[in-house]
Motif scaffolding. Structure first.
Motif, PDB file in Angstrom:
ATOM      1  N   ILE A 112      -2.301  -6.326  -0.672  1.00  0.00           N
ATOM      2  CA  ILE A 112      -1.412  -5.375  -0.620  1.00  0.00           C
ATOM      3  C   ILE A 112      -0.822  -5.223  -2.197  1.00  0.00           C
ATOM      4  O   ILE A 112      -0.047  -4.090  -2.554  1.00  0.00           O
ATOM      5  N   HIS A 113      -1.087  -5.931  -2.978  1.00  0.00           N
ATOM      6  CA  HIS A 113      -0.468  -6.013  -4.423  1.00  0.00           C
ATOM      7  C   HIS A 113      -1.297  -5.136  -5.439  1.00  0.00           C
ATOM      8  O   HIS A 113      -0.813  -4.971  -6.710  1.00  0.00           O
ATOM      9  N   ASN A 114      -2.520  -4.986  -5.049  1.00  0.00           N
ATOM     10  CA  ASN A 114      -3.372  -4.189  -6.125  1.00  0.00           C
ATOM     11  C   ASN A 114      -3.819  -2.719  -5.465  1.00  0.00           C
ATOM     12  O   ASN A 114      -4.773  -2.325  -5.896  1.00  0.00           O
ATOM     13  N   GLU A 118      -0.878   4.894  -0.128  1.00  0.00           N
ATOM     14  CA  GLU A 118      -2.146   5.613   0.360  1.00  0.00           C
ATOM     15  C   GLU A 118      -3.383   4.769   0.540  1.00  0.00           C
ATOM     16  O   GLU A 118      -3.912   4.886   1.899  1.00  0.00           O
ATOM     17  N   GLU A 119      -3.756   3.937  -0.468  1.00  0.00           N
ATOM     18  CA  GLU A 119      -4.851   3.319   0.023  1.00  0.00           C
ATOM     19  C   GLU A 119      -4.646   1.932   1.048  1.00  0.00           C
ATOM     20  O   GLU A 119      -5.509   1.984   2.044  1.00  0.00           O
ATOM     21  N   ILE A 120      -3.510   1.445   0.901  1.00  0.00           N
ATOM     22  CA  ILE A 120      -3.310   0.515   1.880  1.00  0.00           C
ATOM     23  C   ILE A 120      -2.959   0.979   3.223  1.00  0.00           C
ATOM     24  O   ILE A 120      -3.743   0.516   4.234  1.00  0.00           O
TER      25      ILE A 120
END
Length: 235
Positions: A112-114, A118-120
């Protein structure tokens, strides 16, 4: 004016405080889009989705999955933990270490940090679509204002959930959901219940349609309406 995402929070205000309004937690409209095709497999997938947190019952899911993986009745079942730990919480970090060593439970650490939002969300939708049954054994939801997004997002993707019999979850009135009292009493649930739910999923010719009341667009309209109505009353 104050917006509350659960009945408990709304009731915490004095009755005479009429400016506290209950509004559902919103789910991005994209979660209600078409479901991605699940990879063909002879195995059913059961998963826990959420932080490695005591209040969320991550350890209960872990113990349940260990029992499933050693039962001869669940040879065609895959168990997954899609999660991540609290970085400064010993319970969370210790549970992650146990998951890393487990040879049967597939632990997938959320990145979740990188990633951007939208990607998550895109990864989460694909993940949810790949699972047959989610186990969410919550002990308490007060640290997530009584209403975590995970059950709402799973429901939007028309997937099945087995969760605790908490009032704040029942108030959501989600489709395709099963409740279990044992989670709250620290007991591992009966494997027969899991078998029954999986049987019901197999017998389901089509997944039920889900309502739109948690869509962000719908919630936004309600908030705008509430503000406009409030302003009129103040004139």
């Amino acid at each position: 004016m104050c917006f509350c995402v659960s009945k408990r929070i709304r009731k915490s205000f004095p009755k005479e405080f009429s400016r506290a309004i209950e509004i559902n937690l919103p789910v991005d409209d994209s979660f209600y889009s078409s479901i991605s095709k699940k990879k063909k497999s002879n195995k059913k997938r059961i998963a826990y989705l959420g932080r490695l947190d005591y209040s969320k019952g991550a350890d209960i899911a872990y113990k349940l999955f260990k029992e499933i993986n050693t039962s001869p009745d669940f040879k065609n079942i895959e168990t997954f933990m899609y999660s991540y730990p609290w970085e400064n919480d010993n319970f969370s970090l210790q549970l992650e270490e146990e998951l890393k060593k487990d040879e049967y439970i597939k632990y997938i650490r959320a990145n979740i940090h990188n990633q951007n939002v939208e990607e998550i969300d895109n990864d989460l939708k694909i993940l949810i679509d790949s699972v047959d049954l989610f186990i969410l054994p919550y002990r308490s939801l007060e640290n997530t204002v009584d209403c975590p997004l995970v059950p709402l997002e799973i429901n939007a993707r028309k997937k099945f959930i087995l969760t605790s019999n908490l009032e704040c979850i029942k108030d959501l009135k989600l489709e395709n959901i099963y409740y279990n009292d044992f989670f709250r009493n620290e007991f591992i649930i009966s494997l027969n219940l899991i078998k029954k739910i999986l049987f019901n999923i197999n017998q389901s010719n089509s997944i039920l349609e889900v309502g739109n009341k948690y869509r962000t667009s719908i919630i936004s309209e309600k908030i705008i309406y509430s503000f406009n109505n409030f302003n009129k009353n103040c004139l």
